[in-house]
Motif scaffolding. Structure first.
Motif, PDB file in Angstrom:
ATOM      1  N   VAL A   1       0.817  -1.538  -0.508  1.00  0.00           N
ATOM      2  CA  VAL A   1       0.091  -0.137   0.418  1.00  0.00           C
ATOM      3  C   VAL A   1       1.030   0.971   0.317  1.00  0.00           C
ATOM      4  O   VAL A   1       1.344   1.441   0.784  1.00  0.00           O
ATOM      5  CB  VAL A   1      -1.266   0.272   1.063  1.00  0.00           C
ATOM      6  CG1 VAL A   1      -2.268   1.718   1.077  1.00  0.00           C
ATOM      7  CG2 VAL A   1      -1.442  -1.030   1.105  1.00  0.00           C
ATOM      8  N   HIS A   2       0.440   1.890  -1.229  1.00  0.00           N
ATOM      9  CA  HIS A   2       1.561   3.130  -0.988  1.00  0.00           C
ATOM     10  C   HIS A   2       0.935   4.984  -0.546  1.00  0.00           C
ATOM     11  O   HIS A   2       0.244   4.172  -1.747  1.00  0.00           O
ATOM     12  CB  HIS A   2       2.499   3.114  -3.062  1.00  0.00           C
ATOM     13  CG  HIS A   2       3.158   2.276  -3.287  1.00  0.00           C
ATOM     14  ND1 HIS A   2       4.373   2.010  -2.473  1.00  0.00           N
ATOM     15  CD2 HIS A   2       3.179   1.027  -3.323  1.00  0.00           C
ATOM     16  CE1 HIS A   2       4.967   1.194  -2.935  1.00  0.00           C
ATOM     17  NE2 HIS A   2       4.004   0.046  -3.121  1.00  0.00           N
ATOM     18  N   GLY A   3       0.743   5.406   0.545  1.00  0.00           N
ATOM     19  CA  GLY A   3      -0.312   6.140   1.061  1.00  0.00           C
ATOM     20  C   GLY A   3       0.672   7.694   0.291  1.00  0.00           C
ATOM     21  O   GLY A   3       2.210   7.971   0.123  1.00  0.00           O
ATOM     22  N   ILE A   4      -0.155   8.486  -0.457  1.00  0.00           N
ATOM     23  CA  ILE A   4       0.901  10.044  -0.508  1.00  0.00           C
ATOM     24  C   ILE A   4      -0.754  11.078  -0.635  1.00  0.00           C
ATOM     25  O   ILE A   4      -1.620  10.721  -1.467  1.00  0.00           O
ATOM     26  CB  ILE A   4       0.915   9.834  -1.918  1.00  0.00           C
ATOM     27  CG1 ILE A   4       1.939  11.017  -3.003  1.00  0.00           C
ATOM     28  CG2 ILE A   4      -0.259   9.565  -3.449  1.00  0.00           C
ATOM     29  CD1 ILE A   4       2.457  10.912  -4.369  1.00  0.00           C
ATOM     30  N   GLN A   5      -0.675  11.499  -0.159  1.00  0.00           N
ATOM     31  CA  GLN A   5      -1.375  12.499   0.094  1.00  0.00           C
ATOM     32  C   GLN A   5      -0.727  14.073  -0.803  1.00  0.00           C
ATOM     33  O   GLN A   5      -0.041  14.491  -0.577  1.00  0.00           O
ATOM     34  CB  GLN A   5      -1.461  13.309   1.488  1.00  0.00           C
ATOM     35  CG  GLN A   5      -2.339  14.899   1.822  1.00  0.00           C
ATOM     36  CD  GLN A   5      -2.298  15.023   3.211  1.00  0.00           C
ATOM     37  OE1 GLN A   5      -2.575  14.685   3.746  1.00  0.00           O
ATOM     38  NE2 GLN A   5      -1.044  16.249   4.019  1.00  0.00           N
ATOM     39  N   LEU A   6      -1.896  14.396  -1.335  1.00  0.00           N
ATOM     40  CA  LEU A   6      -2.040  15.819  -2.243  1.00  0.00           C
ATOM     41  C   LEU A   6      -2.406  17.025  -1.308  1.00  0.00           C
ATOM     42  O   LEU A   6      -3.925  16.578  -1.448  1.00  0.00           O
ATOM     43  CB  LEU A   6      -2.384  15.846  -3.576  1.00  0.00           C
ATOM     44  CG  LEU A   6      -2.596  16.973  -4.120  1.00  0.00           C
ATOM     45  CD1 LEU A   6      -1.534  17.739  -4.884  1.00  0.00           C
ATOM     46  CD2 LEU A   6      -3.057  16.874  -6.085  1.00  0.00           C
ATOM     47  N   GLU A   7      -2.313  18.038  -0.860  1.00  0.00           N
ATOM     48  CA  GLU A   7      -2.564  18.972  -0.666  1.00  0.00           C
ATOM     49  C   GLU A   7      -2.884  20.195  -1.412  1.00  0.00           C
ATOM     50  O   GLU A   7      -1.955  20.688  -1.801  1.00  0.00           O
ATOM     51  CB  GLU A   7      -2.087  20.241   1.152  1.00  0.00           C
ATOM     52  CG  GLU A   7      -2.334  20.413   1.551  1.00  0.00           C
ATOM     53  CD  GLU A   7      -4.593  20.870   2.309  1.00  0.00           C
ATOM     54  OE1 GLU A   7      -4.970  20.605   1.987  1.00  0.00           O
ATOM     55  OE2 GLU A   7      -4.136  19.288   3.574  1.00  0.00           O
ATOM     56  N   MET A   8      -3.750  20.235  -2.396  1.00  0.00           N
ATOM     57  CA  MET A   8      -3.711  21.351  -2.819  1.00  0.00           C
ATOM     58  C   MET A   8      -4.191  23.551  -2.742  1.00  0.00           C
ATOM     59  O   MET A   8      -4.994  23.495  -1.668  1.00  0.00           O
ATOM     60  CB  MET A   8      -5.121  20.790  -3.989  1.00  0.00           C
ATOM     61  CG  MET A   8      -4.410  19.699  -4.701  1.00  0.00           C
ATOM     62  SD  MET A   8      -5.879  19.795  -5.488  1.00  0.00           S
ATOM     63  CE  MET A   8      -5.803  21.028  -7.520  1.00  0.00           C
ATOM     64  N   CYS A   9      -3.505  24.233  -2.876  1.00  0.00           N
ATOM     65  CA  CYS A   9      -3.787  25.385  -2.953  1.00  0.00           C
ATOM     66  C   CYS A   9      -5.346  25.318  -3.198  1.00  0.00           C
ATOM     67  O   CYS A   9      -5.446  25.015  -4.624  1.00  0.00           O
ATOM     68  CB  CYS A   9      -3.206  26.456  -3.043  1.00  0.00           C
ATOM     69  SG  CYS A   9      -1.614  26.590  -2.742  1.00  0.00           S
ATOM     70  N   GLN A  10      -6.223  26.247  -2.718  1.00  0.00           N
ATOM     71  CA  GLN A  10      -7.457  25.887  -3.356  1.00  0.00           C
ATOM     72  C   GLN A  10      -7.615  27.597  -4.110  1.00  0.00           C
ATOM     73  O   GLN A  10      -8.457  27.121  -5.423  1.00  0.00           O
ATOM     74  CB  GLN A  10      -8.999  26.360  -2.316  1.00  0.00           C
ATOM     75  CG  GLN A  10      -9.105  25.381  -1.458  1.00  0.00           C
ATOM     76  CD  GLN A  10      -9.816  25.251   0.219  1.00  0.00           C
ATOM     77  OE1 GLN A  10     -10.822  26.351   0.479  1.00  0.00           O
ATOM     78  NE2 GLN A  10     -10.538  24.417   0.494  1.00  0.00           N
ATOM     79  N   SER A  11      -6.582  27.567  -4.164  1.00  0.00           N
ATOM     80  CA  SER A  11      -6.760  29.123  -5.297  1.00  0.00           C
ATOM     81  C   SER A  11      -6.480  28.688  -6.852  1.00  0.00           C
ATOM     82  O   SER A  11      -6.766  29.680  -7.906  1.00  0.00           O
ATOM     83  CB  SER A  11      -5.124  30.187  -5.055  1.00  0.00           C
ATOM     84  OG  SER A  11      -4.505  29.563  -5.647  1.00  0.00           O
ATOM     85  N   THR A  12      -6.231  27.549  -6.469  1.00  0.00           N
ATOM     86  CA  THR A  12      -5.976  26.459  -8.805  1.00  0.00           C
ATOM     87  C   THR A  12      -7.094  26.331  -8.426  1.00  0.00           C
ATOM     88  O   THR A  12      -7.328  25.383 -10.274  1.00  0.00           O
ATOM     89  CB  THR A  12      -5.005  25.722  -8.249  1.00  0.00           C
ATOM     90  OG1 THR A  12      -5.620  24.055  -7.595  1.00  0.00           O
ATOM     91  CG2 THR A  12      -4.198  25.726  -7.779  1.00  0.00           C
ATOM     92  N   TYR A  13      -8.524  26.042  -7.846  1.00  0.00           N
ATOM     93  CA  TYR A  13      -9.257  25.983  -8.443  1.00  0.00           C
ATOM     94  C   TYR A  13     -10.922  26.610  -7.978  1.00  0.00           C
ATOM     95  O   TYR A  13     -12.207  26.070  -8.953  1.00  0.00           O
ATOM     96  CB  TYR A  13      -9.832  24.234  -8.950  1.00  0.00           C
ATOM     97  CG  TYR A  13      -9.772  24.198  -7.497  1.00  0.00           C
ATOM     98  CD1 TYR A  13     -11.651  23.373  -6.713  1.00  0.00           C
ATOM     99  CD2 TYR A  13      -9.458  23.495  -6.077  1.00  0.00           C
ATOM    100  CE1 TYR A  13     -11.380  23.161  -5.340  1.00  0.00           C
ATOM    101  CE2 TYR A  13      -9.096  23.245  -4.743  1.00  0.00           C
ATOM    102  CZ  TYR A  13     -10.492  23.266  -4.485  1.00  0.00           C
ATOM    103  OH  TYR A  13     -10.474  22.772  -3.516  1.00  0.00           O
TER     104      TYR A  13
END
Length: 262
Positions: free
Chosen positions: A216-228
């Protein structure tokens, strides 16, 4: 149901623990008016990632607001970033330190335990079950934990956050080759700033379930809300911005699923 779940066929599960906006009536009655605006929600991620079903990915998204209980915090409420300010399992204030509860209405420990059982555990039981199912089918699986946050939150970081923040618990939750593949694609795109294991290294979900040695390979993506989207009330989705970043998100999640088959 305490969450929305769709089972897919490819070795990719996308979790969205902070998209929930529902608040039980008995809890809402004790909240401040500002809390009921739910400003710290990961707004519109289900819409932003709406290509996942076509891809064949499994998706799990929260129903309940993170103000009820934070699905991305450990049940023991230990600080994931020792020495740094964070919000807890049952938050008492917003990211801007505004109180969530009216005076004297904060939950006691017994209530926290009730919320764990009622709202936290069902999400995690489903998450575990789907990872096990996909592991049985494919032998390897990627857990993609999808998040978004306002681009400027002085409580947690100085200045503006990079647009795309990948976290793998400093490499512990995910094979380095997968991290390099995903981060490399994001950087090659050129339209967004990128960080890996910077201010956001992955929360409880990434750290607890991401076990590369078990497949199991876990990766988090925290995006700036300004991108969308617009980052101020009423937090409107921006089709023009989303249309720019969605193809990249699709490329990244597809690459993650493809990587498991190598």
């Amino acid at each position: 149901m305490d969450y929305q779940f769709k089972a897919g066929g490819i070795p990719l599960l996308v979790s969205m623990p902070h998209v929930g906006t529902d608040i039980p009536d008995d809890i809402a009655a004790r909240f401040t008016p500002g809390a009921l605006d739910k400003p710290d929600t990961d707004w519109h991620l289900v819409q932003l990632y709406d290509f996942l079903q076509e891809m064949g990915a499994s998706t799990l998204s929260a129903r309940w607001s993170r103000y009820v209980i934070d699905l991305n915090r450990p049940p023991e409420n230990t600080n994931l970033y020792p020495g740094q300010d964070t919000t807890g399992l049952c938050p008492l204030d917003t990211f801007h330190r505004e109180p969530l509860y009216q005076d004297g209405q904060q939950p006691d420990e017994a209530e926290v335990q009730r919320r764990l059982a009622a709202y936290w555990k069902p999400y995690h039981d489903q998450l575990r079950a789907e990872l096990d199912r996909l592991l049985h089918l494919h032998g390897r699986v990627v857990l993609w934990d999808a998040h978004s946050i306002a681009s400027i939150v002085p409580r947690f970081f100085e200045g503006k956050l990079p647009d795309l923040n990948f976290g793998t618990a400093d490499g512990a939750s995910c094979a380095p080759a997968l991290t390099e593949t995903i981060a490399g694609l994001a950087q090659a795109h050129g339209g967004y700033t990128v960080a890996v294991n910077g201010r956001f290294k992955g929360g409880h979900i990434t750290r607890h379930y991401g076990k590369p040695e078990r497949g199991v390979h876990g990766i988090q993506l925290e995006m700036c809300q300004s991108t969308y989207m617009n980052e101020t009330l009423p937090f409107a989705y921006r089709d023009d911005l989303a249309a720019r970043v969605q193809p990249l998100l699709r490329q990244l999640t597809q690459a993650a699923a493809d990587w498991t088959r190598q």
